[in-house]
Enzyme design. Structure first.
Site, PDB file in Angstrom:
ATOM      1  N   GLU A   1       0.564   3.362   4.067  1.00 35.45           N
ATOM      2  CA  GLU A   1       1.522   2.110   4.979  1.00 35.45           C
ATOM      3  C   GLU A   1       1.599   0.611   4.362  1.00 35.45           C
ATOM      4  OE1 GLU A   1       0.018   1.353   8.455  1.00 35.45           O
ATOM      5  OE2 GLU A   1       0.870   3.797   9.769  1.00 35.45           O
TER       6      GLU A   1
ATOM      7  N   HIS B   1      -1.295   0.034  -1.944  1.00 43.45           N
ATOM      8  CA  HIS B   1      -2.207  -0.530  -2.380  1.00 43.45           C
ATOM      9  C   HIS B   1      -1.684   0.971  -4.034  1.00 43.45           C
ATOM     10  CE1 HIS B   1      -2.935   3.519  -0.076  1.00 43.45           C
ATOM     11  NE2 HIS B   1      -4.364   3.173  -0.668  1.00 43.45           N
TER      12      HIS B   1
END
Length: 159
Positions: free
Chosen positions: A94, A97
């Site tokens: 989400e 990263h």
């Protein structure tokens, strides 16, 4: 060509070098271990299939894909190691990263290979979903671990 159009376990094996005396280290990220375990198995099997001796293949675990660069450097600097294969899987989540991790690992492994003048192979999956990872870890698109191992063998042929 994307792996959706190519099987990662199908490759040209013409002119491969003799690897019976070569020593390999496979650095494996523990994060997403269902995937990285399957990738490791593919890499290990392929090295054995093309002539590596079991005693010349060492597995080393690191916590996650970000740590692959350092783990690979620890072993790439050893004069008795001929090639390092870094195995990981960073699934898009989400947040962004995955962009940061994948970029850092790609640059880190490239730097290690150039610093120590030996093959350090990027065997890291960067899928959008778990299903895409499974498809590339022995599923319908083959095994990225197989591809990483054959890449290491071919790169040793350059030296």
């Amino acid at each position: 060509m994307s792996s959706a159009h190519k099987n990662l376990s199908v490759f040209n094996t013409e002119g491969l070098p003799d690897i019976s005396a070569k020593k390999f280290v496979i650095v494996v990220a523990e994060w997403n271990d269902e995937i990285t375990g399957a990738l490791y198995e593919g890499a290990h099997k392929t090295l054995l299939e093309y002539g590596a001796k079991p005693e010349n293949i060492r597995r080393v675990n690191v916590p996650g894909s970000f740590e692959l660069s350092f783990g690979s450097q620890v072993y790439a600097q050893k004069p008795d190691v001929d090639a390092v294969i870094a195995i990981g899987c960073v699934i898009q989540g989400e947040t962004k990263h995955n962009d940061y991790i994948n970029h850092a690992v790609a640059h880190g492994l490239t730097d290690v290979a150039l610093k120590y003048n030996k093959p350090v192979i990027f065997g890291v999956l960067t899928p959008n979903t778990l299903q895409q990872a499974l498809d590339r870890a022995g599923g319908i698109h083959g095994n990225k671990g197989d591809e990483a191992a054959i890449t290491a063998i071919k790169m040793l042929g350059l030296q």
